[in-house]
Design a protein around this motif. Structure first.
Motif, PDB file in Angstrom:
ATOM      1  N   THR A  35      -7.443 -37.322  50.242  1.00 13.76           N
ATOM      2  CA  THR A  35      -8.007 -37.556  48.908  1.00 13.76           C
ATOM      3  C   THR A  35      -9.526 -37.749  48.992  1.00 13.76           C
ATOM      4  OG1 THR A  35      -7.476 -39.910  49.131  1.00 13.76           O
ATOM      5  CG2 THR A  35      -5.904 -38.532  47.923  1.00 13.76           C
ATOM      6  N   PRO A  36     -10.247 -37.343  47.940  1.00 13.75           N
ATOM      7  CA  PRO A  36     -11.701 -37.448  47.945  1.00 13.75           C
ATOM      8  C   PRO A  36     -12.184 -38.776  47.343  1.00 13.75           C
ATOM      9  CG  PRO A  36     -11.012 -36.149  46.079  1.00 13.75           C
ATOM     10  CD  PRO A  36      -9.754 -36.621  46.748  1.00 13.75           C
ATOM     11  N   PRO A  93     -13.162 -36.171  58.933  1.00 14.64           N
ATOM     12  CA  PRO A  93     -12.185 -35.492  58.062  1.00 14.64           C
ATOM     13  C   PRO A  93     -11.600 -34.225  58.679  1.00 14.64           C
ATOM     14  CG  PRO A  93     -14.094 -36.157  56.788  1.00 14.64           C
ATOM     15  CD  PRO A  93     -14.416 -36.490  58.223  1.00 14.64           C
ATOM     16  N   SER A 114      -7.646 -33.915  59.630  1.00 20.03           N
ATOM     17  CA  SER A 114      -6.782 -32.967  58.916  1.00 20.03           C
ATOM     18  C   SER A 114      -6.227 -31.934  59.887  1.00 20.03           C
ATOM     19  CB  SER A 114      -7.532 -32.300  57.757  1.00 20.03           C
ATOM     20  OG  SER A 114      -8.647 -31.595  58.220  1.00 20.03           O
ATOM     21  N   THR A 140      -6.851 -32.870  47.863  1.00 21.88           N
ATOM     22  CA  THR A 140      -7.718 -32.750  46.689  1.00 21.88           C
ATOM     23  C   THR A 140      -9.146 -32.707  47.194  1.00 21.88           C
ATOM     24  OG1 THR A 140      -6.182 -33.972  45.295  1.00 21.88           O
ATOM     25  CG2 THR A 140      -8.447 -33.798  44.512  1.00 21.88           C
ATOM     26  N   SER A 153     -12.782 -29.755  47.608  1.00 21.90           N
ATOM     27  CA  SER A 153     -13.469 -28.512  47.247  1.00 21.90           C
ATOM     28  C   SER A 153     -12.603 -27.277  47.524  1.00 21.90           C
ATOM     29  CB  SER A 153     -14.785 -28.404  48.020  1.00 21.90           C
ATOM     30  OG  SER A 153     -14.510 -28.257  49.383  1.00 21.90           O
ATOM     31  N   VAL A 205     -12.913 -26.248  51.346  1.00 20.68           N
ATOM     32  CA  VAL A 205     -12.082 -27.013  52.291  1.00 20.68           C
ATOM     33  C   VAL A 205     -10.598 -26.762  51.990  1.00 20.68           C
ATOM     34  CG1 VAL A 205     -11.483 -29.323  53.115  1.00 20.68           C
ATOM     35  CG2 VAL A 205     -13.878 -28.743  52.696  1.00 20.68           C
ATOM     36  N   LEU A 221      -7.708 -25.748  54.750  1.00 17.59           N
ATOM     37  CA  LEU A 221      -6.493 -26.525  55.022  1.00 17.59           C
ATOM     38  C   LEU A 221      -5.241 -25.730  54.639  1.00 17.59           C
ATOM     39  CD1 LEU A 221      -7.381 -30.235  54.145  1.00 17.59           C
ATOM     40  CD2 LEU A 221      -8.159 -28.801  56.005  1.00 17.59           C
ATOM     41  N   LEU A 265      -8.081 -28.275  43.650  1.00 18.85           N
ATOM     42  CA  LEU A 265      -9.413 -27.896  44.126  1.00 18.85           C
ATOM     43  C   LEU A 265     -10.411 -27.945  42.972  1.00 18.85           C
ATOM     44  CD1 LEU A 265      -8.098 -25.084  46.498  1.00 18.85           C
ATOM     45  CD2 LEU A 265      -8.269 -27.538  46.898  1.00 18.85           C
ATOM     46  N   CYS A 289     -13.198 -33.105  38.674  1.00 16.39           N
ATOM     47  CA  CYS A 289     -12.909 -31.691  38.878  1.00 16.39           C
ATOM     48  C   CYS A 289     -12.656 -30.956  37.555  1.00 16.39           C
ATOM     49  CB  CYS A 289     -11.736 -31.515  39.838  1.00 16.39           C
ATOM     50  SG  CYS A 289     -10.314 -32.480  39.361  1.00 16.39           S
ATOM     51  N   HIS A 307     -22.780 -40.198  47.079  1.00 10.38           N
ATOM     52  CA  HIS A 307     -23.511 -40.306  48.358  1.00 10.38           C
ATOM     53  C   HIS A 307     -24.766 -39.446  48.305  1.00 10.38           C
ATOM     54  CE1 HIS A 307     -21.661 -36.494  49.420  1.00 10.38           C
ATOM     55  NE2 HIS A 307     -20.459 -37.010  49.292  1.00 10.38           N
TER      56      HIS A 307
HETATM   57  N1  LIG Z   1     -11.495 -31.697  43.281  1.00  9.87           N
HETATM   58  C1  LIG Z   1     -12.043 -32.905  43.402  1.00  9.87           C
HETATM   59  O1  LIG Z   1     -11.576 -33.856  42.791  1.00  9.87           O
HETATM   60  C2  LIG Z   1     -13.227 -33.090  44.332  1.00  9.87           C
HETATM   61  C3  LIG Z   1     -13.551 -34.349  44.797  1.00  9.87           C
HETATM   62  C4  LIG Z   1     -14.638 -34.509  45.650  1.00  9.87           C
HETATM   63  C5  LIG Z   1     -15.395 -33.401  46.006  1.00  9.87           C
HETATM   64  N2  LIG Z   1     -15.050 -32.204  45.509  1.00  9.87           N
HETATM   65  C6  LIG Z   1     -15.824 -30.993  45.826  1.00  9.87           C
HETATM   66  O2  LIG Z   1     -16.445 -31.113  47.080  1.00  9.87           O
HETATM   67  C7  LIG Z   1     -17.795 -30.718  46.968  1.00  9.87           C
HETATM   68  C8  LIG Z   1     -18.621 -31.370  47.975  1.00  9.87           C
HETATM   69  O3  LIG Z   1     -18.373 -32.764  48.087  1.00  9.87           O
HETATM   70  P1  LIG Z   1     -19.034 -33.518  49.296  1.00  9.87           P
HETATM   71  O4  LIG Z   1     -20.522 -33.384  49.177  1.00  9.87           O
HETATM   72  O5  LIG Z   1     -18.497 -34.903  49.429  1.00  9.87           O
HETATM   73  O6  LIG Z   1     -18.593 -32.604  50.481  1.00  9.87           O
HETATM   74  P2  LIG Z   1     -17.411 -32.598  51.486  1.00  9.87           P
HETATM   75  O7  LIG Z   1     -16.829 -31.232  51.462  1.00  9.87           O
HETATM   76  O8  LIG Z   1     -17.965 -33.133  52.745  1.00  9.87           O
HETATM   77  O9  LIG Z   1     -16.305 -33.664  51.016  1.00  9.87           O
HETATM   78  C9  LIG Z   1     -15.443 -33.519  49.899  1.00  9.87           C
HETATM   79  C10 LIG Z   1     -14.133 -34.232  50.209  1.00  9.87           C
HETATM   80  O10 LIG Z   1     -13.363 -33.429  51.098  1.00  9.87           O
HETATM   81  C11 LIG Z   1     -13.075 -34.137  52.306  1.00  9.87           C
HETATM   82  N3  LIG Z   1     -13.123 -33.177  53.408  1.00  9.87           N
HETATM   83  C12 LIG Z   1     -14.177 -32.422  53.779  1.00  9.87           C
HETATM   84  N4  LIG Z   1     -13.846 -31.634  54.815  1.00  9.87           N
HETATM   85  C13 LIG Z   1     -12.550 -31.900  55.093  1.00  9.87           C
HETATM   86  C14 LIG Z   1     -11.616 -31.398  56.057  1.00  9.87           C
HETATM   87  N5  LIG Z   1     -11.938 -30.424  56.925  1.00  9.87           N
HETATM   88  N6  LIG Z   1     -10.367 -31.915  56.063  1.00  9.87           N
HETATM   89  C15 LIG Z   1     -10.004 -32.863  55.176  1.00  9.87           C
HETATM   90  N7  LIG Z   1     -10.832 -33.363  54.251  1.00  9.87           N
HETATM   91  C16 LIG Z   1     -12.078 -32.888  54.202  1.00  9.87           C
HETATM   92  C17 LIG Z   1     -14.107 -35.231  52.409  1.00  9.87           C
HETATM   93  O11 LIG Z   1     -13.636 -36.329  53.154  1.00  9.87           O
HETATM   94  C18 LIG Z   1     -14.333 -35.560  50.928  1.00  9.87           C
HETATM   95  O12 LIG Z   1     -13.393 -36.473  50.475  1.00  9.87           O
HETATM   96  C19 LIG Z   1     -18.159 -31.074  45.552  1.00  9.87           C
HETATM   97  O13 LIG Z   1     -19.232 -30.323  45.113  1.00  9.87           O
HETATM   98  C20 LIG Z   1     -16.903 -30.764  44.810  1.00  9.87           C
HETATM   99  O14 LIG Z   1     -16.897 -29.400  44.451  1.00  9.87           O
HETATM  100  C21 LIG Z   1     -13.999 -32.006  44.697  1.00  9.87           C
END
Ligand SMILES: NC(=O)c1ccc[n+]([C@@H]2O[C@H](COP(=O)([O-])OP(=O)(O)OC[C@H]3O[C@@H](n4cnc5c(N)ncnc54)[C@H](O)[C@@H]3O)[C@@H](O)[C@H]2O)c1
Ligand SMILES: O=S(=O)(O)c1ccc(CO)cc1
Length: 480
Positions: free
Chosen positions: A150-151, A209, A213, A228, A230, A233, A237, A252, A285, A329
Motif C-alpha cells: 500500500t502507498p 520496496p 515485493s 496500490t 503507480s 510499478v 509487480l 493503479l 488516484c 515527501h
Molecule cells: N494509486 C495510488 O493511490 C498511488 C499512491 C501513491 C503513489 N502513486 C503513484 O506513484 C507516483 C510516484 O509516487 P512516489 O514519488 O512516492 O514514487 P514511488 O514509485 O517511489 O512510490 C509510490 C508507492 O509505490 C511503492 N513502491 C515503489 N516501488 C515499489 C516496488 N518495486 N514494489 C513495491 N512497492 C513499490 C512505494 O513504497 C510507494 O508507496 C505518483 O505520481 C502516483 O502516480 C499512486
C-alpha cells in the motif's frame, strides 16, 4: 497519543530490532524526523511468509461467522481509537486532521462491510447432466496467503481495503505499507490482532520496496499479490506475479477528466470540483485533473476556480484552520515543478501557483494551468498533486473524446442538469467509476477499480471480496 514507537509484526511477534537497518519517518509539514522505522532483512521476510502460510491454515478453518465477528471487533477497536490513529496519520502523511479522522472512520466502515460479506460468500448448486451424480456445487474458497503493498496517500483506507477483504475471505496477509507512513498501518494491524485475528495470519513488514515485493512475490507461500500505486510499478509487480501465475489485483493511477456541461449548475460544480481537486493536496488516484469547460463559459469558470484556489489555507494538518497540507515527501515537490515547467514551456498558461511554498515542509501552491497542449506531460501523466488543468471545448462529443483519450480509466466525472446527458455521459466515459454531479465514487459498498492501465480487479463492494477467492467445483457421485 503522539507518534508511536514503530515495530514490524513478524511470525506473531512485534519486533523493533530487525536485520534490515532503519529509516527515518519524517513529518512532511515540518521536515522533522518523528520516528525510526525498523526494516526487515531477507530472513525476516522469509519468516513472515512462512508465518502467513501457518496463519492461513488456522484462519481459513474458522467459520465465516467467526471471521465476521472478529473483523467487526477490529472495526470497533479502530473506531474507539479513531482520534489517536488520525493524529498519527496526520503527523506522518500531512493531511488535515479532519480528513484523517474521516479516513479512519471510513476504514472501519470498509472492514464492517467486508466482514458482513464474508457471510454471503454464496456458492450454487447446478443440476447434474448425467445419472449417478448426487450434486454439483460451485463454491468460493480463500486464495491463500496474500502479499499486500500500500502507498502513502491513504495510510488507513488502503491497508483497510486489502486487510478487510483478504481476511474476510479467509486469507492470511503479509502487508507492506509505505515506508513514509507505517505508523497508521501498524495501529490498524494491532486493532485486528487485538480483535482475535491469529498472530500468524497477519504480518507487517517494511524495507526496500522493490526488494520486499520481489522477495514476497517469488516466495512459494504467497498465492496472491495486491498492489496500490503507480502504473509503472504496478506493471512490474503484475509481470512478476504472472511469471508464477499468481493472482494479482492492481489499483493503479488515474487521470480523471471532469466534463462541465453548459447546463450545469456552475457554482455547485465549482464548489465540488475545488474540494475534490485539493483534497489530500491532490494525492488521490481518482482525483479530478482535467476540467473540460464550454468555451463560452471558460473565463467565468477559470476566474472563479483561480480565486478559490488562491484562497486555500495551507499549513500543518494538525492546525484546525488548515485546508490543504503538504505533499507526502520531497520527491513530490520536484515532480510538481517538472509538470508545471514542462506545460509552460510547451505554451500552456499558468493561471496561479506553480511553485514550492517557501517555508519548512513539502508545500506546493495550489496550481491552475489552462490550455495545456495534449503532448505536455501534465496532459499525459498523473501529476498526483495540487495541479488542475482547465481546457475549453466546443462540442460535447469533442469533450467526451478528449476525456477518453488517455490510457487511464479510473475515475471520470461530469456535471449536468439534464438527465439524458447524464446517461449519455455515464455510458460513454471509459472509466471504472463515473460520478455525475458529485465526486464521491469511493464507497465501502461499491467496487473501486480502474479500466485500461488504471488497474486490474476491484476493491471494496462485493467484488472486492471475490478477488481473494478461487472458484472450486465439487461433484459428488453415488458411491458405487
Ligand atoms: N494509486 C495510488 O493511490 C498511488 C499512491 C501513491 C503513489 N502513486 C503513484 O506513484 C507516483 C510516484 O509516487 P512516489 O514519488 O512516492 O514514487 P514511488 O514509485 O517511489 O512510490 C509510490 C508507492 O509505490 C511503492 N513502491 C515503489 N516501488 C515499489 C516496488 N518495486 N514494489 C513495491 N512497492 C513499490 C512505494 O513504497 C510507494 O508507496 C505518483 O505520481 C502516483 O502516480 C499512486
Ligand atoms: O477517501 S476516498 O474517497 O475513499 C479514497 C479515494 C481514492 C483512494 C485511492 O487513492 C483512496 C481513498
Amino acid at each position: 497519543m503522539d507518534y508511536p514507537e514503530l515495530a514490524l509484526h513478524i511470525a506473531g511477534q512485534w519486533r523493533t530490532q530487525t536485520a534490515g537497518g532503519r529509516r527515518a519517518v519524517v513529518n512532511p509539514a515540518t521536515e522533522e524526523t518523528i520516528a525510526q522505522l525498523p526494516l526487515a532483512g531477507r530472513d525476516e521476510l522469509a519468516e513472515a511468509a512462512a508465518s502467513a502460510r501457518r496463519g492461513f491454515v488456522q484462519w481459513r478453518g474458522k467459520s465465516a461467522l467467526e471471521r465476521c465477528n472478529i473483523l467487526r471487533t477490529a472495526a470497533q477497536n479502530i473506531r474507539e481509537q479513531a482520534k489517536a490513529i488520525a493524529h498519527v496519520l496526520t503527523l506522518e502523511q500531512g493531511k488535515p486532521l479532519a480528513e484523517s479522522l474521516r479516513e479512519v472512520t471510513l476504514s472501519a466502515d470498509i472492514i464492517d462491510f467486508q466482514a458482513e460479506e464474508a457471510k454471503r460468500l454464496y456458492g450454487r448448486l447446478v443440476p447434474p447432466r448425467v445419472e449417478g451424480i448426487l450434486s454439483q456445487s460451485v463454491m468460493r474458497q480463500p486464495v491463500g496467503p496474500v502479499a499486500a503493498f500500500t502507498p502513502w496517500n491513504f495510510p488507513a483506507n488502503l491497508p483497510a481495503r486489502k486487510l478487510a477483504s483478504a481476511l474476510a475471505a479467509g486469507c492470511s496477509v503479509v502487508i507492506k505499507p509505505a515506508e513514509e507512513t507505517p505508523g497508521t498501518c501498524m495501529l490498524l494491524v494491532r486493532a485486528f490482532l487485538d480483535a482475535g485475528v491469529p498472530p500468524d495470519a497477519l504480518n507487517m513488514v517494511c524495507g526496500d520496496p522493490a526488494e520486499v515485493s520481489s522477495f514476497l512475490i517469488d516466495h512459494p507461500a504467497i498465492a496472491k499479490v495486491s498492489f496500490t500505486g503507480s502504473v509503472a510499478v504496478g506493471k512490474l509487480l503484475g509481470e512478476q506475479a504472472a511469471r508464477h501465475v499468481k493472482r494479482f489485483t492492481g489499483e493503479l493511477g488515474g487521470h480523471a477528466p471532469v466534463i462541465v456541461c453548459d447546463d450545469a449548475d456552475f457554482p455547485f460544480a465549482l464548489k465540488q470540483s475545488l474540494a475534490a481537486k485539493f483534497r489530500n493536496a491532490g494525492q488521490v488516484c481518482a482525483s479530478p485533473i482535467r476540467f473540460y469547460v464550454p468555451r463560452a463559459r471558460f473565463g467565468e469558470w477559470s476566474d472563479a476556480f483561480v480565486q478559490a484556489a488562491r484562497a486555500l489555507r495551507l499549513g500543518d494538518g494538525t492546525d484546525p484552520a488548515t485546508q490543504m497540507g503538504p505533499l507526502a515527501h520531497a520527491r513530490r515537490i520536484e515532480d510538481m515543478q517538472r509538470f508545471v515547467d514542462d506545460a509552460v514551456e510547451r505554451g500552456a498558461q499558468l493561471l496561479c501557483g506553480g511553485h514550492r511554498v517557501q517555508r519548512p515542509g513539502f508545500f506546493f501552491e495550489p496550481t491552475v494551468i489552462a490550455n495545456a497542449p495534449t503532448d505536455s506531460r501534465v496532459m499525459r501523466q498523473e501529476p498526483f498533486g495540487p495541479i488542475a488543468v482547465l481546457q475549453p471545448y466546443d462540442t460535447l462529443d469533442e469533450a467526451i473524446a478528449q476525456a477518453n483519450a488517455l490510457p487511464y480509466g479510473l475515475g471520470a466525472y461530469a456535471f449536468t442538469r439534464d438527465l439524458h446527458t447524464a446517461h449519455r455521459l455515464g455510458d460513454a466515459l471509459e472509466a471504472g467509476m463515473v460520478g455525475i454531479n458529485h465526486f464521491g465514487v469511493s464507497q465501502p459498498e461499491m467496487p473501486f477499480g480502474g479500466w485500461k492501465e488504471s488497474g486490474i480487479g476491484q476493491e471494496m463492494g462485493a467484488e472486492g471480496l471475490l478477488h481473494y477467492t478461487e472458484v472450486k467445483t465439487l461433484t459428488v457421485g453415488v458411491p458405487s
